[in-house]
Scaffold this active site. Structure first.
Site, PDB file in Angstrom:
ATOM      1  N   GLY A 133       0.818  -1.209   0.000  1.00 52.83           N
ATOM      2  CA  GLY A 133       0.000   0.000   0.000  1.00 52.83           C
ATOM      3  C   GLY A 133       0.849   1.254   0.000  1.00 52.83           C
TER       4      GLY A 133
ATOM      5  N   HIS B  65       2.191   4.806  -4.942  1.00 48.27           N
ATOM      6  CA  HIS B  65       2.679   6.012  -5.628  1.00 48.27           C
ATOM      7  C   HIS B  65       2.895   5.662  -7.098  1.00 48.27           C
ATOM      8  CE1 HIS B  65       6.467   3.894  -5.261  1.00 48.27           C
ATOM      9  NE2 HIS B  65       6.411   3.956  -3.932  1.00 48.27           N
TER      10      HIS B  65
ATOM     11  N   GLY C 286       5.405   4.816  -8.688  1.00 54.48           N
ATOM     12  CA  GLY C 286       6.204   3.601  -8.907  1.00 54.48           C
ATOM     13  C   GLY C 286       5.299   2.375  -8.968  1.00 54.48           C
ATOM     14  N   HIS C 287       4.378   2.279  -8.002  1.00 55.78           N
ATOM     15  CA  HIS C 287       3.431   1.157  -8.022  1.00 55.78           C
ATOM     16  C   HIS C 287       2.548   1.223  -9.274  1.00 55.78           C
ATOM     17  CE1 HIS C 287       4.070   1.587  -3.533  1.00 55.78           C
ATOM     18  NE2 HIS C 287       4.341   0.316  -3.709  1.00 55.78           N
TER      19      HIS C 287
ATOM     20  N   LEU D 114      11.318   6.696  -6.210  1.00 58.72           N
ATOM     21  CA  LEU D 114      10.054   6.741  -5.472  1.00 58.72           C
ATOM     22  C   LEU D 114      10.010   5.580  -4.464  1.00 58.72           C
ATOM     23  CD1 LEU D 114       7.263   7.681  -8.031  1.00 58.72           C
ATOM     24  CD2 LEU D 114       8.896   9.115  -6.814  1.00 58.72           C
ATOM     25  N   SER D 115       9.533   5.899  -3.270  1.00 59.31           N
ATOM     26  CA  SER D 115       9.411   4.900  -2.207  1.00 59.31           C
ATOM     27  C   SER D 115       8.318   5.377  -1.260  1.00 59.31           C
ATOM     28  CB  SER D 115      10.738   4.804  -1.439  1.00 59.31           C
ATOM     29  OG  SER D 115      10.534   4.188  -0.182  1.00 59.31           O
ATOM     30  N   SER D 116       7.573   4.412  -0.720  1.00 61.21           N
ATOM     31  CA  SER D 116       6.531   4.781   0.253  1.00 61.21           C
ATOM     32  C   SER D 116       7.168   5.440   1.472  1.00 61.21           C
ATOM     33  CB  SER D 116       5.745   3.549   0.686  1.00 61.21           C
ATOM     34  OG  SER D 116       5.200   2.920  -0.448  1.00 61.21           O
ATOM     35  N   ARG D 117       8.434   5.132   1.733  1.00 62.68           N
ATOM     36  CA  ARG D 117       9.100   5.694   2.925  1.00 62.68           C
ATOM     37  C   ARG D 117       9.568   7.126   2.698  1.00 62.68           C
ATOM     38  NH1 ARG D 117      10.762  -0.044   3.653  1.00 62.68           N
ATOM     39  NH2 ARG D 117       9.865  -0.698   5.651  1.00 62.68           N
TER      40      ARG D 117
END
Ligand code: PAF
Length: 287
Positions: free
Chosen positions: A32, A35, A37-38, A188-191
């Site tokens: 989840g 972004h 990237g996903h 891009l990263s969720s973090r």
């Protein structure tokens, strides 16, 4: 609209008719906080399966977080995730509760990643890749995809999942999609959402370091590492975990690297309290 399902039974029922009709099933596993990237993984999966059903899982997997890691604060944004999925033609979003995936906790049977699970990220995060491979194996068993797409940003994860699918004969094509970056190079990263503006600027050192290595790689391994280390010395806000050049399958480089050898530069570092990773392909020596 993407349909939200939360149980194994709903998931199986939603897919069974289309599977029987011979359609190829595409799958993008995620935790989840989706972004661009996903979104690029979804687009790639769609091109792989054509009009076949596309499934995205949204599950923050407790088994891959170590003590003191960010399991509790990992962003959970299901409503926004559903919008991203709908905008990218996802048919089913599988967002199970923890006990739907792990009816007993801790699971008695897990997947051993082998020696590649304890190098690089695995050295800093003991048990991490056991957690990743175990949940991916379970999700493959539940979704039974023909093709699954993962980001190259988590390069070691991608290599290990490919190995698992091949070694355990899981019958899934594992596709690696290119890392999506901000215009200034940040992967891009969720973090990334943990970073304040100053840390966000500091974090650019990771992609700069990898680019410096790739640009110097034609002059040899030593030149690539020197150029990368020079970048890092100029980046005080970055606490390096590792910077390594390895072969694409994560094996160490030989002592004498033949010109034209394809390799991968991988970096992990802490910026503030946020651990970030990135990697780039490079070619060593002049071909
Ligand atoms: O890359 C991720 O988001 C996770 O490691 C994955 C593959 C979804 C397994 O939890």
């Amino acid at each position: 609209m993407s349909r939200l399902v939360t149980t194994r039974t709903e998931l199986a029922d939603a897919l069974s008719a289309r599977r029987r009709a011979g359609e190829r099933v595409g799958f993008v596993p995620t935790m989840g906080a989706l972004h661009e990237g996903h979104a690029s993984l979804m687009t790639r999966a769609r091109t792989e399966v054509g009009t076949g059903p596309l499934v995205v899982s949204v599950f923050v997997n407790p088994l891959q977080f170590g003590p003191g890691e960010d399991l509790d604060r990992y962003p959970r944004t299901l409503d926004a995730d559903l919008e991203v999925c709908a905008a990218h033609g996802v048919d089913l979003v599988f967002a199970p509760a923890v006990d739907e995936v792990y009816p007993t906790w801790p699971p008695a049977v897990t997947v051993d990643p082998g020696p590649l699970g304890s190098v690089l990220d695995g050295a800093s995060r003991p048990g991490h890749f056991t957690g990743v491979l175990t949940v991916v194996a379970k999700l493959f068993g539940l979704v039974r995809p023909d093709v699954a797409v993962f980001g190259q940003k988590d390069y070691q994860q991608l290599v290990l999942i490919r190995r698992m699918a091949a070694d355990l004969c899981l019958g899934v094509d594992v596709v690696g999609a290119e890392t999506v970056r901000e215009p200034d190079g940040l992967a891009l990263s969720s973090r990334n959402r943990y970073l304040d503006p100053e840390q966000r600027r500091d974090a650019l050192a990771l992609s700069r370091t990898l680019r410096a290595a790739a640009e110097a790689a034609p002059y040899g391994v030593g030149a690539a590492l020197d150029a990368a280390r020079a970048e890092l010395r100029a980046a005080p806000g970055v606490d390096l975990d590792y910077l390594e050049l390895v072969l694409p399958d994560l094996a160490p480089l030989p002592d004498d690297v033949p010109a034209g050898t394809e390799a991968r530069a991988l970096i992990a570092a802490r910026v503030g309290s946020t651990r970030l990773i990135d990697n780039l392909p490079l070619t060593i020596g002049r071909p």
